[in-house]
Design a protein around this motif. Structure first.
Motif, PDB file in Angstrom:
ATOM      1  N   LEU A 295     -39.366  32.430   4.192  1.00 55.19           N
ATOM      2  CA  LEU A 295     -37.932  32.686   4.263  1.00 55.19           C
ATOM      3  C   LEU A 295     -37.654  34.074   4.821  1.00 55.19           C
ATOM      4  O   LEU A 295     -36.797  34.251   5.690  1.00 55.19           O
ATOM      5  N   THR A 296     -38.380  35.067   4.339  1.00 55.39           N
ATOM      6  CA  THR A 296     -38.127  36.446   4.770  1.00 55.39           C
ATOM      7  C   THR A 296     -38.708  36.751   6.136  1.00 55.39           C
ATOM      8  O   THR A 296     -38.460  37.825   6.684  1.00 55.39           O
ATOM      9  N   ALA A 297     -39.490  35.841   6.687  1.00 47.45           N
ATOM     10  CA  ALA A 297     -39.918  36.013   8.071  1.00 47.45           C
ATOM     11  C   ALA A 297     -38.731  35.866   9.009  1.00 47.45           C
ATOM     12  O   ALA A 297     -38.735  36.388  10.128  1.00 47.45           O
ATOM     13  N   GLU A 298     -37.693  35.169   8.554  1.00 48.81           N
ATOM     14  CA  GLU A 298     -36.498  34.953   9.364  1.00 48.81           C
ATOM     15  C   GLU A 298     -35.407  35.976   9.052  1.00 48.81           C
ATOM     16  O   GLU A 298     -34.667  36.388   9.939  1.00 48.81           O
ATOM     17  N   GLN A 299     -35.310  36.378   7.789  1.00 50.67           N
ATOM     18  CA  GLN A 299     -34.238  37.280   7.382  1.00 50.67           C
ATOM     19  C   GLN A 299     -34.583  37.868   6.016  1.00 50.67           C
ATOM     20  O   GLN A 299     -35.242  37.229   5.209  1.00 50.67           O
ATOM     21  N   GLY A 300     -34.146  39.115   5.780  1.00 48.26           N
ATOM     22  CA  GLY A 300     -34.423  39.745   4.499  1.00 48.26           C
ATOM     23  C   GLY A 300     -33.793  38.999   3.344  1.00 48.26           C
ATOM     24  O   GLY A 300     -32.767  38.337   3.498  1.00 48.26           O
ATOM     25  N   LEU A 301     -34.397  39.119   2.166  1.00 53.85           N
ATOM     26  CA  LEU A 301     -33.906  38.430   0.971  1.00 53.85           C
ATOM     27  C   LEU A 301     -33.813  39.402  -0.190  1.00 53.85           C
ATOM     28  O   LEU A 301     -34.746  40.164  -0.465  1.00 53.85           O
ATOM     29  N   ILE A 302     -32.674  39.379  -0.870  1.00 50.34           N
ATOM     30  CA  ILE A 302     -32.506  40.098  -2.132  1.00 50.34           C
ATOM     31  C   ILE A 302     -32.453  39.051  -3.232  1.00 50.34           C
ATOM     32  O   ILE A 302     -31.532  38.227  -3.263  1.00 50.34           O
ATOM     33  N   LEU A 303     -33.440  39.063  -4.109  1.00 46.98           N
ATOM     34  CA  LEU A 303     -33.472  38.158  -5.257  1.00 46.98           C
ATOM     35  C   LEU A 303     -33.052  38.969  -6.475  1.00 46.98           C
ATOM     36  O   LEU A 303     -33.809  39.808  -6.964  1.00 46.98           O
ATOM     37  N   ALA A 304     -31.821  38.760  -6.932  1.00 43.32           N
ATOM     38  CA  ALA A 304     -31.260  39.557  -8.027  1.00 43.32           C
ATOM     39  C   ALA A 304     -31.176  38.702  -9.291  1.00 43.32           C
ATOM     40  O   ALA A 304     -30.523  37.657  -9.289  1.00 43.32           O
ATOM     41  N   ILE A 305     -31.841  39.158 -10.348  1.00 48.47           N
ATOM     42  CA  ILE A 305     -31.827  38.449 -11.633  1.00 48.47           C
ATOM     43  C   ILE A 305     -31.305  39.418 -12.695  1.00 48.47           C
ATOM     44  O   ILE A 305     -31.883  40.484 -12.907  1.00 48.47           O
ATOM     45  N   GLU A 306     -30.235  39.037 -13.359  1.00 49.30           N
ATOM     46  CA  GLU A 306     -29.619  39.913 -14.358  1.00 49.30           C
ATOM     47  C   GLU A 306     -30.118  39.594 -15.766  1.00 49.30           C
ATOM     48  O   GLU A 306     -30.544  38.480 -16.060  1.00 49.30           O
ATOM     49  N   ASP A 307     -30.027  40.604 -16.637  1.00 46.94           N
ATOM     50  CA  ASP A 307     -30.344  40.484 -18.068  1.00 46.94           C
ATOM     51  C   ASP A 307     -31.771  40.001 -18.314  1.00 46.94           C
ATOM     52  O   ASP A 307     -32.016  39.063 -19.080  1.00 46.94           O
ATOM     53  N   LEU A 308     -32.713  40.679 -17.683  1.00 45.74           N
ATOM     54  CA  LEU A 308     -34.117  40.291 -17.835  1.00 45.74           C
ATOM     55  C   LEU A 308     -34.661  40.528 -19.241  1.00 45.74           C
ATOM     56  O   LEU A 308     -35.741  40.027 -19.573  1.00 45.74           O
ATOM     57  N   HIS A 309     -33.940  41.261 -20.065  1.00 48.43           N
ATOM     58  CA  HIS A 309     -34.385  41.419 -21.454  1.00 48.43           C
ATOM     59  C   HIS A 309     -34.325  40.092 -22.208  1.00 48.43           C
ATOM     60  O   HIS A 309     -34.895  39.966 -23.288  1.00 48.43           O
ATOM     61  N   TRP A 310     -33.634  39.080 -21.629  1.00 43.05           N
ATOM     62  CA  TRP A 310     -33.581  37.751 -22.234  1.00 43.05           C
ATOM     63  C   TRP A 310     -34.410  36.737 -21.447  1.00 43.05           C
ATOM     64  O   TRP A 310     -34.300  35.527 -21.687  1.00 43.05           O
ATOM     65  N   ALA A 311     -35.223  37.191 -20.515  1.00 43.21           N
ATOM     66  CA  ALA A 311     -35.963  36.269 -19.646  1.00 43.21           C
ATOM     67  C   ALA A 311     -37.029  35.508 -20.418  1.00 43.21           C
ATOM     68  O   ALA A 311     -37.634  36.025 -21.357  1.00 43.21           O
ATOM     69  N   ASP A 312     -37.267  34.262 -20.002  1.00 47.43           N
ATOM     70  CA  ASP A 312     -38.358  33.473 -20.572  1.00 47.43           C
ATOM     71  C   ASP A 312     -39.688  33.969 -20.005  1.00 47.43           C
ATOM     72  O   ASP A 312     -39.723  34.704 -19.012  1.00 47.43           O
ATOM     73  N   GLU A 313     -40.767  33.564 -20.641  1.00 46.05           N
ATOM     74  CA  GLU A 313     -42.091  34.056 -20.234  1.00 46.05           C
ATOM     75  C   GLU A 313     -42.439  33.649 -18.804  1.00 46.05           C
ATOM     76  O   GLU A 313     -43.121  34.386 -18.091  1.00 46.05           O
ATOM     77  N   SER A 314     -41.982  32.475 -18.376  1.00 44.48           N
ATOM     78  CA  SER A 314     -42.286  32.032 -17.008  1.00 44.48           C
ATOM     79  C   SER A 314     -41.643  32.962 -15.985  1.00 44.48           C
ATOM     80  O   SER A 314     -42.267  33.332 -14.984  1.00 44.48           O
ATOM     81  N   THR A 315     -40.389  33.328 -16.241  1.00 44.22           N
ATOM     82  CA  THR A 315     -39.697  34.218 -15.311  1.00 44.22           C
ATOM     83  C   THR A 315     -40.359  35.587 -15.277  1.00 44.22           C
ATOM     84  O   THR A 315     -40.575  36.172 -14.205  1.00 44.22           O
ATOM     85  N   TRP A 316     -40.711  36.123 -16.452  1.00 41.54           N
ATOM     86  CA  TRP A 316     -41.422  37.409 -16.479  1.00 41.54           C
ATOM     87  C   TRP A 316     -42.759  37.302 -15.746  1.00 41.54           C
ATOM     88  O   TRP A 316     -43.167  38.226 -15.036  1.00 41.54           O
ATOM     89  N   GLY A 317     -43.432  36.158 -15.933  1.00 48.96           N
ATOM     90  CA  GLY A 317     -44.700  35.971 -15.233  1.00 48.96           C
ATOM     91  C   GLY A 317     -44.531  35.983 -13.728  1.00 48.96           C
ATOM     92  O   GLY A 317     -45.371  36.530 -12.996  1.00 48.96           O
ATOM     93  N   LEU A 318     -43.438  35.395 -13.238  1.00 46.16           N
ATOM     94  CA  LEU A 318     -43.163  35.388 -11.803  1.00 46.16           C
ATOM     95  C   LEU A 318     -42.919  36.810 -11.294  1.00 46.16           C
ATOM     96  O   LEU A 318     -43.436  37.204 -10.246  1.00 46.16           O
TER      97      LEU A 318
END
Length: 532
Positions: A295-318
């Protein structure tokens, strides 16, 4: 008042390319009377003087001028100038009015922009399209960022110029191919979301980066793995990028596409289920990173995730996986988080602390607002204010300790009660400063009580007892009041302080060279009074 994400740079580049096809290399004598649009320098000129245009207004002019003498519907403007952005009709009118003002046009007797009532607009004026072909000049990104700041846009948060600068530098690095992992950290109400909103608006307008945004939710049970990340890419698709994103997901990350049933037909779902059968967590991580690289080979990407203090373990692992990969891509991962976890968390410290220790991420910590920033906020919110006492800023700062959410709560309450009122177009303070100092707005009280309720019963009782002693207290006195061991009480206070929960250690006053016991204080007067 929070801003929504925008992506006008994509439309701007597209419009410029279209205009370049129409442009004929005119000399100075063949230019239309007054106006010409310099595509190289992205500026509008009138009789040798530059006309200030915001990036959004420049994109609007390019889009209309490319379709000169043709009806441009409001729907076409939304798709062409604000792709994938929720923009209401009043905002379209605002930017058309802004462009008219720049052109000196009259809506009642238009020479440039004609309104087709109920349908849209038609550009009927003469604006030449030229190339400056100038030598050395400032870069487009520097000029556009400067124009956003020079506008004094009230949507850019007061007192956060340095933090916005950090985020913009991280984005520049990401777009150069150096992946960036960045966390915006601060206590509740300190303005993390407001900062991210302002940054994403300027990033979308200036850089044209794709923006995918999701949010973690406080969990009261098991949460779907990767839920905020799935939400982020679903919102990216909802803003008009569905076809290309779906193509790349299908090619590189089919196990992720399977979890976004709204993007695929039933027959394709069945095919995907067979294709990804037995997919493991490790495979999903590899798939998503391959998808991001494509995806970013075509255009820059900003992946914004809010409130990570409540993130599940899978999201933190990513997040951890993305931070430790060495491959290059044009990704800026931007997360918001509180500086510590609440009571009962299975993580004693946030993940970003570990990544920061390994120099794998950047942490942007938001401090409390200064008195100067609060004064600027008052000037923006109440531009016609007269006779506002200078001590008002000090009172607000003292009551809130520079917390923007508490500040907004106090001001909203003051307006609702008529203490801060507008008469004949001018704002003035109609109540005494003592009145403002004595009141706790209901909305602020509720926020504090909700956070207090998240603590266990022992911690709540401890804080209630501490509040009786005053804004500042010692574990010694608290232990005596609770009939508990002083060392144990100090340990509990220290733990709350590390988690930035209501209190912090402070330097005790020294008397006659005698060492005093540890002392603590409440972060905010409002917190102390509410708990008391």
């Amino acid at each position: 008042m929070n801003c929504k994400e925008i992506n006008t740079r994509i439309a701007c580049e597209s419009a410029v390319h279209g205009l370049m096809k129409l442009q004929t290399n005119m000399d100075e004598t063949s230019r239309s009377p007054g106006f010409w649009l310099d595509l190289d320098d992205e500026r509008l000129w009138r009789n040798g003087q530059a006309v200030a245009l915001t990036p959004k207004t420049f994109a609007l002019l390019c889009y209309l001028l490319e379709r000169r003498n043709k009806l441009v519907t409001k729907e076409a403007l939304l798709k062409g100038v604000w792709p994938g952005t929720y923009v209401v009709e009043s905002e379209v009118k605002h930017y058309v009015a802004e462009l008219r003002k720049a052109l000196g046009d009259d809506a009642n007797a238009p020479q440039f922009i004609e309104t087709v009532r109920g349908r849209g607009y038609r550009f009927i004026g003469q604006v030449a399209v030229v190339h400056s072909r100038s030598g050395q000049r400032e870069t487009r990104q520097e000029r556009d960022y400067e124009s956003l700041s020079a506008r004094g846009d009230s949507r850019e948060p007061c007192g956060r110029e340095a933090e916005l600068g950090q985020l913009r530098r991280r984005l520049d690095q990401a777009l150069s191919g150096e992946r960036q992992i960045c966390f915006v950290v601060g206590e509740p109400g300190i303005g993390k979301t407001t900062l991210v909103d302002a940054f994403l608006e300027s990033a979308g307008a200036v850089k044209g980066a794709w923006i995918a945004r999701g949010q973690c939710l406080e969990r009261f049970g098991a949460e779907e793995p990767y839920r905020p990340v799935l939400e982020a890419f679903e919102t990216l698709c909802a803003r008009g990028e569905a076809k290309r994103v779906k193509e790349l997901l299908s090619q590189f990350a089919p196990s992720w596409l399977l979890q976004m049933p709204g993007l695929v037909e039933q027959a394709e779902l069945e095919f995907l289920e067979r294709r990804v059968q037995g997919a493991t967590r490790e495979r999903m991580l590899r798939e998503l990173t391959q998808f991001i690289e494509a995806l970013t080979a075509e255009q820059g990407l900003i992946l914004a995730i809010e409130d990570l203090h409540w993130a599940d373990e899978s999201t933190w692992g990513l997040v951890n996986y993305l931070a430790q990969r060495r491959q290059r891509d044009r990704l800026l991962f931007l997360g918001t988080s509180r500086p510590a976890e609440t009571s009962g968390s299975d993580r004693p410290a946030p993940l970003y602390a570990e990544l920061q220790a390994k120099a794998l991420c950047t942490v942007v910590e938001l401090p409390s607002l200064s008195e100067a920033a609060i004064a600027e906020h008052l000037r923006r919110e109440f531009p016609s204010a007269v006779d506002l006492p200078l001590d008002l800023v000090r009172v607000i700062h003292r009551r809130t300790n520079g917390n923007p959410l508490f500040m907004a709560g106090i001001l909203e309450h003051a307006v609702a009660e008529g203490w801060l009122a507008e008469f004949d177009g001018q704002w003035a303070l109609k109540a005494s400063l003592q009145t403002l100092e004595s009141e706790i707005p209901a909305n602020v009280r509720q926020l504090i009580e909700q956070r207090l309720a998240s603590l266990d019963e022992q911690e709540q009782r401890l804080l209630e007892t501490c509040s009786v002693a005053g804004l500042t207290f010692s574990p010694e006195n608290t232990a005596a009041a609770l009939n508990q061991d002083e060392e144990a009480i100090e340990g509990h206070c220290e733990a709350l302080g590390r988690r930035k929960l209501f209190i912090r250690r402070c330097t005790p006053a020294n008397s006659a060279g005698r060492a005093l016991s540890a002392q603590y204080e409440f972060f905010h007067v409002l917190c102390h009074q509410t708990i008391y």
